[in-house]
Write a protein that holds these residues in place. Structure first.
Motif, PDB file in Angstrom:
ATOM      1  N   SER A 169      -4.689 -10.667  11.235  1.00 54.99           N
ATOM      2  CA  SER A 169      -5.435  -9.794  10.320  1.00 54.99           C
ATOM      3  C   SER A 169      -5.495  -8.360  10.805  1.00 54.99           C
ATOM      4  O   SER A 169      -5.436  -7.409  10.013  1.00 54.99           O
ATOM      5  CB  SER A 169      -6.863 -10.326  10.125  1.00 54.99           C
ATOM      6  OG  SER A 169      -6.862 -11.601   9.519  1.00 54.99           O
ATOM      7  N   LYS A 170      -5.611  -8.188  12.107  1.00 52.15           N
ATOM      8  CA  LYS A 170      -5.780  -6.849  12.667  1.00 52.15           C
ATOM      9  C   LYS A 170      -4.575  -5.951  12.429  1.00 52.15           C
ATOM     10  O   LYS A 170      -4.692  -4.721  12.522  1.00 52.15           O
ATOM     11  CB  LYS A 170      -6.058  -6.957  14.165  1.00 52.15           C
ATOM     12  CG  LYS A 170      -5.015  -7.734  14.958  1.00 52.15           C
ATOM     13  CD  LYS A 170      -5.469  -7.940  16.396  1.00 52.15           C
ATOM     14  CE  LYS A 170      -4.491  -8.792  17.207  1.00 52.15           C
ATOM     15  NZ  LYS A 170      -4.538 -10.213  16.773  1.00 52.15           N
ATOM     16  N   TYR A 171      -3.419  -6.542  12.108  1.00 55.42           N
ATOM     17  CA  TYR A 171      -2.205  -5.760  11.875  1.00 55.42           C
ATOM     18  C   TYR A 171      -1.900  -5.541  10.391  1.00 55.42           C
ATOM     19  O   TYR A 171      -0.930  -4.877  10.055  1.00 55.42           O
ATOM     20  CB  TYR A 171      -0.997  -6.451  12.497  1.00 55.42           C
ATOM     21  CG  TYR A 171      -1.121  -6.763  13.961  1.00 55.42           C
ATOM     22  CD1 TYR A 171      -1.352  -5.748  14.899  1.00 55.42           C
ATOM     23  CD2 TYR A 171      -0.995  -8.058  14.419  1.00 55.42           C
ATOM     24  CE1 TYR A 171      -1.461  -6.039  16.249  1.00 55.42           C
ATOM     25  CE2 TYR A 171      -1.093  -8.357  15.774  1.00 55.42           C
ATOM     26  CZ  TYR A 171      -1.328  -7.349  16.688  1.00 55.42           C
ATOM     27  OH  TYR A 171      -1.431  -7.635  18.020  1.00 55.42           O
ATOM     28  N   LEU A 172      -2.700  -6.112   9.504  1.00 54.32           N
ATOM     29  CA  LEU A 172      -2.336  -6.178   8.080  1.00 54.32           C
ATOM     30  C   LEU A 172      -3.026  -5.121   7.225  1.00 54.32           C
ATOM     31  O   LEU A 172      -2.880  -5.144   6.003  1.00 54.32           O
ATOM     32  CB  LEU A 172      -2.649  -7.573   7.528  1.00 54.32           C
ATOM     33  CG  LEU A 172      -1.913  -8.747   8.183  1.00 54.32           C
ATOM     34  CD1 LEU A 172      -2.343 -10.070   7.540  1.00 54.32           C
ATOM     35  CD2 LEU A 172      -0.402  -8.575   8.070  1.00 54.32           C
ATOM     36  N   TYR A 173      -3.772  -4.213   7.830  1.00 61.96           N
ATOM     37  CA  TYR A 173      -4.519  -3.209   7.066  1.00 61.96           C
ATOM     38  C   TYR A 173      -5.537  -3.895   6.148  1.00 61.96           C
ATOM     39  O   TYR A 173      -5.646  -3.600   4.963  1.00 61.96           O
ATOM     40  CB  TYR A 173      -3.589  -2.291   6.277  1.00 61.96           C
ATOM     41  CG  TYR A 173      -2.652  -1.513   7.163  1.00 61.96           C
ATOM     42  CD1 TYR A 173      -3.008  -0.258   7.663  1.00 61.96           C
ATOM     43  CD2 TYR A 173      -1.409  -2.032   7.545  1.00 61.96           C
ATOM     44  CE1 TYR A 173      -2.159   0.456   8.501  1.00 61.96           C
ATOM     45  CE2 TYR A 173      -0.548  -1.330   8.386  1.00 61.96           C
ATOM     46  CZ  TYR A 173      -0.934  -0.085   8.861  1.00 61.96           C
ATOM     47  OH  TYR A 173      -0.087   0.608   9.693  1.00 61.96           O
ATOM     48  N   LYS A 174      -6.276  -4.819   6.763  1.00 57.98           N
ATOM     49  CA  LYS A 174      -7.297  -5.567   6.027  1.00 57.98           C
ATOM     50  C   LYS A 174      -8.393  -4.631   5.539  1.00 57.98           C
ATOM     51  O   LYS A 174      -8.898  -3.788   6.273  1.00 57.98           O
ATOM     52  CB  LYS A 174      -7.913  -6.644   6.926  1.00 57.98           C
ATOM     53  CG  LYS A 174      -8.983  -7.480   6.239  1.00 57.98           C
ATOM     54  CD  LYS A 174      -9.625  -8.445   7.218  1.00 57.98           C
ATOM     55  CE  LYS A 174     -10.656  -9.321   6.498  1.00 57.98           C
ATOM     56  NZ  LYS A 174     -11.751  -8.551   5.872  1.00 57.98           N
ATOM     57  N   VAL A 175      -8.765  -4.800   4.278  1.00 61.12           N
ATOM     58  CA  VAL A 175      -9.832  -4.015   3.675  1.00 61.12           C
ATOM     59  C   VAL A 175     -11.174  -4.648   4.037  1.00 61.12           C
ATOM     60  O   VAL A 175     -11.369  -5.850   3.815  1.00 61.12           O
ATOM     61  CB  VAL A 175      -9.661  -3.947   2.145  1.00 61.12           C
ATOM     62  CG1 VAL A 175     -10.828  -3.221   1.499  1.00 61.12           C
ATOM     63  CG2 VAL A 175      -8.332  -3.277   1.788  1.00 61.12           C
ATOM     64  N   PRO A 176     -12.113  -3.882   4.613  1.00 67.21           N
ATOM     65  CA  PRO A 176     -13.398  -4.462   5.000  1.00 67.21           C
ATOM     66  C   PRO A 176     -14.166  -5.018   3.803  1.00 67.21           C
ATOM     67  O   PRO A 176     -13.992  -4.575   2.671  1.00 67.21           O
ATOM     68  CB  PRO A 176     -14.159  -3.272   5.618  1.00 67.21           C
ATOM     69  CG  PRO A 176     -13.120  -2.247   5.916  1.00 67.21           C
ATOM     70  CD  PRO A 176     -12.013  -2.443   4.932  1.00 67.21           C
ATOM     71  N   HIS A 177     -14.997  -6.007   4.074  1.00 68.82           N
ATOM     72  CA  HIS A 177     -15.876  -6.608   3.063  1.00 68.82           C
ATOM     73  C   HIS A 177     -15.073  -7.136   1.872  1.00 68.82           C
ATOM     74  O   HIS A 177     -15.483  -6.999   0.713  1.00 68.82           O
ATOM     75  CB  HIS A 177     -16.919  -5.602   2.574  1.00 68.82           C
ATOM     76  CG  HIS A 177     -17.656  -4.913   3.673  1.00 68.82           C
ATOM     77  ND1 HIS A 177     -18.495  -5.568   4.552  1.00 68.82           N
ATOM     78  CD2 HIS A 177     -17.653  -3.604   4.071  1.00 68.82           C
ATOM     79  CE1 HIS A 177     -19.000  -4.703   5.416  1.00 68.82           C
ATOM     80  NE2 HIS A 177     -18.499  -3.508   5.151  1.00 68.82           N
ATOM     81  N   SER A 178     -13.916  -7.708   2.148  1.00 65.29           N
ATOM     82  CA  SER A 178     -13.074  -8.230   1.066  1.00 65.29           C
ATOM     83  C   SER A 178     -12.134  -9.275   1.631  1.00 65.29           C
ATOM     84  O   SER A 178     -12.145  -9.567   2.837  1.00 65.29           O
ATOM     85  CB  SER A 178     -12.266  -7.103   0.412  1.00 65.29           C
ATOM     86  OG  SER A 178     -11.239  -6.674   1.278  1.00 65.29           O
ATOM     87  N   ASN A 275     -10.707   1.353   1.505  1.00 57.32           N
ATOM     88  CA  ASN A 275      -9.266   1.550   1.704  1.00 57.32           C
ATOM     89  C   ASN A 275      -8.987   2.496   2.875  1.00 57.32           C
ATOM     90  O   ASN A 275      -8.057   2.277   3.664  1.00 57.32           O
ATOM     91  CB  ASN A 275      -8.627   2.085   0.423  1.00 57.32           C
ATOM     92  CG  ASN A 275      -8.393   0.995  -0.609  1.00 57.32           C
ATOM     93  OD1 ASN A 275      -8.111  -0.147  -0.259  1.00 57.32           O
ATOM     94  ND2 ASN A 275      -8.510   1.347  -1.877  1.00 57.32           N
ATOM     95  N   GLU A 276      -9.800   3.558   2.984  1.00 58.33           N
ATOM     96  CA  GLU A 276      -9.636   4.484   4.105  1.00 58.33           C
ATOM     97  C   GLU A 276      -9.994   3.806   5.425  1.00 58.33           C
ATOM     98  O   GLU A 276      -9.332   4.022   6.446  1.00 58.33           O
ATOM     99  CB  GLU A 276     -10.519   5.716   3.879  1.00 58.33           C
ATOM    100  CG  GLU A 276     -10.069   6.585   2.709  1.00 58.33           C
ATOM    101  CD  GLU A 276     -11.128   7.595   2.297  1.00 58.33           C
ATOM    102  OE1 GLU A 276     -12.178   7.669   2.983  1.00 58.33           O
ATOM    103  OE2 GLU A 276     -10.905   8.308   1.298  1.00 58.33           O
ATOM    104  N   LYS A 277     -11.016   2.972   5.389  1.00 57.49           N
ATOM    105  CA  LYS A 277     -11.440   2.268   6.594  1.00 57.49           C
ATOM    106  C   LYS A 277     -10.380   1.273   7.053  1.00 57.49           C
ATOM    107  O   LYS A 277     -10.190   1.072   8.262  1.00 57.49           O
ATOM    108  CB  LYS A 277     -12.759   1.540   6.319  1.00 57.49           C
ATOM    109  CG  LYS A 277     -13.499   1.087   7.569  1.00 57.49           C
ATOM    110  CD  LYS A 277     -14.022   2.260   8.360  1.00 57.49           C
ATOM    111  CE  LYS A 277     -14.862   1.798   9.544  1.00 57.49           C
ATOM    112  NZ  LYS A 277     -15.259   2.921  10.422  1.00 57.49           N
ATOM    113  N   ALA A 278      -9.668   0.661   6.113  1.00 58.09           N
ATOM    114  CA  ALA A 278      -8.595  -0.267   6.471  1.00 58.09           C
ATOM    115  C   ALA A 278      -7.527   0.437   7.306  1.00 58.09           C
ATOM    116  O   ALA A 278      -7.025  -0.112   8.296  1.00 58.09           O
ATOM    117  CB  ALA A 278      -7.972  -0.864   5.206  1.00 58.09           C
TER     118      ALA A 278
END
Length: 290
Positions: A169-178, A275-278
């Motif tokens: 997950s840490k490499y996938l640009y995961k969107v927080p809270h989703s 999206n920016e946080k991801a």
């Protein structure tokens, strides 16, 4: 450069003991090519048959537009008669997909065409949903809210599947809270200069044909792209690992409602922030790696 993907192993059939020991316990994906040859659905289920038995039903349609703050949970982008939708699928590429349609409840005759296979773990016995798509339609990379073990059966056509375990997950640009990654990443042809962290992610891929079943372990990220028109059905088993089970409870009871509340309060700025946080979170990780 390309994604670091390993081909998912394929077997003709599996005993439940072999499935449990080789795939379920180590949480590894597998394609079983002849898992459902004894189902009536193996011979009967195709787009023409679905049009025949469910053509008059109104169906929810989804495309690949990004999530908007003012859209309800799983709110469809359009509706159409099933017969018209199947005609659309056969006419050429379309972005419209059917996502989580409870056709087995609306068309009970279809319930006679499948059974619950014995893989050595208890499957949820609620009526499964169906998923339809036309050439080039796809899902965003996501994982399911309950982090279930998924048994995914495909009918007609061909479907490309890309999977990643939660460890990536840490490499996938995961969107927080989703449950999604950045929606502007095309996992079929990713721009690895724009999304460099993806080069560190180790995943799996396969192409499903009619009658084949893909086992996706607990919480696996999955991206599905229809190479040609077809549809699929998923059976599920609850997450067994304590970490995944507790995360599923958090997702269902807390995360989903918090995210919906923030959408109502902050509107599109909440979506933009996530999206920016991801990107920021992933860049920070890359900085630590380099």
């Amino acid at each position: 450069m390309q994604l670091n993907l390993t081909q998912i192993p394929r077997v003709k059939s599996l005993t439940k003991e072999a499935f449990i020991n080789n795939y379920f316990k180590p949480q590894l994906p597998v394609v079983i090519e002849q898992a459902i040859v004894d189902w009536p659905a193996y011979q009967k289920w195709n787009l023409g048959y679905i049009k025949q038995v469910a053509g008059d039903k109104q169906v929810p349609l989804y495309d690949d537009r990004p999530v908007a703050h003012d859209e309800g949970f799983n709110q469809p982008h359009a509706t159409m008669r099933m017969a018209d939708y199947i005609d659309l699928l056969k006419s050429g590429p379309t972005k419209y997909r059917i996502f989580l349609w409870n056709v087995l409840k609306e068309v009970p005759v279809l319930q006679k065409d499948y059974s619950y296979p014995d893989f050595g773990i208890r499957l949820m016995k609620g009526l499964p949903m169906l998923f339809f798509g036309g050439t080039d339609s796809h899902t965003f990379m996501h994982y399911d809210i309950d982090l279930a073990n998924i048994f995914h059966f495909h009918f007609e056509g061909k479907k490309k599947c890309i999977l990643f375990p939660q460890s990536e997950s840490k490499y996938l640009y995961k969107v927080p809270h989703s449950l999604i990654v950045r929606e502007d990443i095309d996992f079929s042809h990713p721009d690895l200069k724009k999304w460099p962290a993806l080069t560190y992610a180790k995943g799996y891929s396969t192409e499903l044909n009619h009658g084949e079943m893909l086992y996706m372990p607990e919480g696996y990220w999955h991206y599905m792209k229809y190479i040609s028109p077809g549809f699929s059905m998923s059976l599920r088993a609850i997450a067994r690992r304590p970490k995944n089970f507790s995360r599923a409870i958090y997702n269902v009871l807390i995360m989903r409602y918090f995210d919906n509340m923030m959408r109502r309060i902050k509107g599109q700025s909440w979506i933009d922030y996530k999206n920016e946080k991801a990107v920021a979170n992933t860049k920070a990780l890359l900085g630590n790696l380099n």
